[in-house]
Enzyme design. Structure first.
Site, PDB file in Angstrom:
ATOM      1  N   GLY A 199       2.982   7.910   3.578  1.00  0.00           N
ATOM      2  CA  GLY A 199       3.806   6.748   3.866  1.00  0.00           C
ATOM      3  C   GLY A 199       3.402   5.562   3.017  1.00  0.00           C
ATOM      4  CD  GLN A 200       6.858   3.522  -0.078  1.00  0.00           C
ATOM      5  OE1 GLN A 200       6.652   4.559  -0.701  1.00  0.00           O
ATOM      6  NE2 GLN A 200       7.694   2.562  -0.525  1.00  0.00           N
ATOM      7  CB  VAL A 201       2.277  -0.729   4.223  1.00  0.00           C
ATOM      8  CG1 VAL A 201       2.376  -2.022   5.038  1.00  0.00           C
ATOM      9  CG2 VAL A 201       1.645   0.384   5.062  1.00  0.00           C
ATOM     10  CG  ASP A 224      -8.935   6.889   6.884  1.00  0.00           C
ATOM     11  OD1 ASP A 224      -9.924   7.124   6.168  1.00  0.00           O
ATOM     12  OD2 ASP A 224      -7.783   6.804   6.425  1.00  0.00           O
ATOM     13  CB  ALA A 237      -0.916   0.014   1.223  1.00  0.00           C
ATOM     14  CB  ALA A 238       2.129   3.522  -2.092  1.00  0.00           C
ATOM     15  CB  ALA A 239      -1.099   6.643   1.717  1.00  0.00           C
ATOM     16  CB  SER A 240      -0.362  11.529   0.296  1.00  0.00           C
ATOM     17  OG  SER A 240      -1.108  11.567   1.501  1.00  0.00           O
ATOM     18  CE  LYS A 273       1.239   4.476   7.860  1.00  0.00           C
ATOM     19  NZ  LYS A 273      -0.013   4.741   8.625  1.00  0.00           N
TER      20      LYS A 273
END
Length: 566
Positions: A141-143, A293, A136-139, A158
């Site tokens: 951080g990423q996992v 969330d 998973a990659a968000a604005s 993370k």
């Protein structure tokens, strides 16, 4: 060798500043202009006036497209605004609601560098396996999935994205600059408290990029649900966590919106919806601390005992909300005011919860609230079950937008969480009824008791409709009268006993102006008469013995006070 992050060059910073500033000036000005126009019209009684949806959609579509290109804080700002029904109407909120926090992952070399810098060891000594591809990659951080070298346990790692703090500081400075420019020319405080919105957004962002705070949140949720086997919170590996690195137990489950996989595993989708929603209402009403969330990527279903028994697992604890004891007390008062159909008391409760700014027009808000009360007041529990939640949400959003409300951050999170949660539950089981699940938690929260909840709630509504308004307004009116009298706003003139304005000389030891003594005696007299009248009314007309005898006792005490003063 310790990791040293590279800096963004000055030219790139200036270019980003100009691009973000231009976009924000346009966006904030249109949002402010449309809301000001609607609120002013509603204050004059022109409730048919609506915002220019086409203009709002145009500017927000441009905002969304630019946010996707710029990433980082602009995506978070779009998501933050998508929860603010006080700033945008429903159709505009939907434009930002589709803004997904999914961006291309950072290079694997960055991930390794941050882990080694923060944990002080080569990555091979920490993990026997660390997948190069991010799950998973968000604005922010990423996992990555990994295996601990010390124990062989599967974990989720993370890691913060490159330049995150520098980019956040740059964008926050730009937002603050834009607000400064707008407020230099326009007084926005009556319609939108821009600085309050900025402060709330800044606080949530800094909390989300601090992984030590997220680790503490995860531990707290694990403690909250320790006695509920149907809910699972992953374990935090504190020895492998820092401000920029967070290691959690890997959750091997099915995403809550992967309906085909859920059915293939033999899970009952209706039961999954029920347990997920119950977990959230437990957080709202009892724990006062909730996962803010709940989108499908943060909720998984794993096997329980027996295997077909679903266990709901939550991940990603960067965004949380809190409801304090004082907030819960004000929420109960809000409910009582609704039941008593008292718009003034309801507005007072909203003010205590932080929904009203200092310059809010209370009379205009009371008129708007009165219209809302008239629409839903007297509805039975059966009728409430038949309500379309989306219609109710739309009515509330129209009230919030059309009146000078400002939503505190915690309640913005609550509203967003319930909205997303309702979508998740409906997707799982269209026949799912949110009201039925919420009712027992609301009953306990409000202090209602009895097995036959429907009849008890109906009886409470009838009781407070007939008697609650008088009980609520009488003390308030009496208090206002006494306050006005003692402050000199109400003056009582007595005829002069001697001609030509010549009065008696004051007695020794007393001030020539004895208004304080007369005011105190008159206050006691007013209290005594009001308590006596209320006691007689409550005993003879509505047969409320406890309240009636209390008022008569109060009248007796005040009469005794008058006699002692004399």
């Amino acid at each position: 060798m310790r990791y040293k992050p590279t800096r963004i060059n000055r030219l790139a910073q200036v270019a980003r500043f100009l691009r973000v500033a231009r976009l924000l000036l346009w966006t904030v000005w249109v949002i402010y202009r449309e809301r000001r126009r609607v609120i002013r019209a509603h204050q004059r009684g022109h409730y048919e006036v609506q915002p220019n949806i086409e203009v709002l959609i145009k500017v927000l579509t441009a905002f969304r497209e630019t946010a996707i290109k710029l990433g980082v804080l602009m995506i978070k700002l779009g998501q933050f605004l998508s929860a603010r029904a006080d700033l945008l109407p429903e159709q505009a909120l939907q434009v930002l609601g589709s803004l997904q926090d999914e961006v291309p992952p950072a290079p694997f070399s960055h991930v390794v560098s941050v882990i080694e810098a923060d944990l002080g060891k080569p990555v091979e000594q920490i993990f026997s396996m660390l997948e190069r591809k991010a799950t998973a990659a968000a604005s922010l951080g990423q996992v990555h999935r990994a295996v601990l070298a010390s124990s062989g346990e599967m974990v989720a790692v993370k890691v913060q994205r490159p330049h995150i703090e520098q980019l956040i500081n740059t964008d926050l400075s730009t937002i603050r600059f834009v607000i400064w420019v707008i407020t230099r020319f326009v007084d926005t405080s009556e319609f939108i408290d821009l600085m309050a919105v900025y402060r709330e957004f800044r606080r949530t962002v800094y909390e989300e990029i601090d992984y030590l705070t997220e680790a503490a949140n995860a531990r707290r949720f694990r403690e909250i649900f320790r006695d509920q086997p149907q809910i699972y919170i992953p374990r935090v590996y504190e020895e492998y966590s820092s401000k920029r690195v967070l290691v959690l137990e890997w959750i091997d489950g099915i995403k809550v919106n992967d309906y085909a996989a859920l059915e293939a595993a033999g899970y009952a989708r209706l039961e999954i919806a029920r347990r997920t929603v119950e977990a959230y209402f437990f957080q709202f009403f009892e724990a006062g601390f909730f996962h803010a969330d709940p989108h499908p990527g943060n909720i998984f279903v794993k096997s329980g005992s027996p295997p077909e028994d679903p266990v709901i697992a939550f991940v990603d604890f960067g965004m949380v909300g809190t409801l304090t004891k004082s907030m819960k007390k004000a929420m109960r008062d809000l409910f009582l005011a609704f039941v008593a159909r008292d718009s003034q008391a309801l507005v007072n409760a909203l003010a205590r919860l932080g929904f009203l700014g200092e310059n809010a027009n209370l009379q205009a808000i009371e008129r708007g609230v009165e219209l809302m009360l008239n629409q839903y007041y007297g509805m039975t529990l059966g009728e409430a079950r038949e309500l379309d939640l989306s219609d109710v949400t739309q009515d509330i959003e129209q009230l919030l937008y059309g009146q000078p409300f400002q939503i505190p951050a915690q309640f913005a999170f609550t509203g967003r969480a319930i909205s997303v949660l309702a979508g998740v539950a409906t997707g799982l089981a269209p026949e799912f009824n949110l009201i039925d699940v919420a009712t027992p938690y609301a009953r306990k929260f409000l202090g209602l008791s009895g097995d036959r909840l429907g009849e008890n709630l109906q009886e409470l509504l009838r009781y407070l409709q007939e008697n609650g308004r008088a009980m609520l307004t009488l003390p308030q009116a009496l208090e206002r009268f006494i306050t006005r009298f003692e402050s000199g706003q109400i003056e009582i003139r007595l005829a002069d006993p001697l001609p030509n304005g010549r009065g008696r000389r004051p007695r020794p030891g007393r001030s020539a102006n004895s208004s304080e003594g007369r005011g105190g005696s008159l206050s006691l007299a007013v209290v005594s008469l009001a308590a006596l009248a209320a006691g007689v009314y409550l005993l003879t007309s509505v047969h409320l013995l406890t309240a009636g005898w209390f008022c008569l006792g109060l009248a007796g005490v005040t009469v005794l006070g008058l006699l002692l003063r004399r």
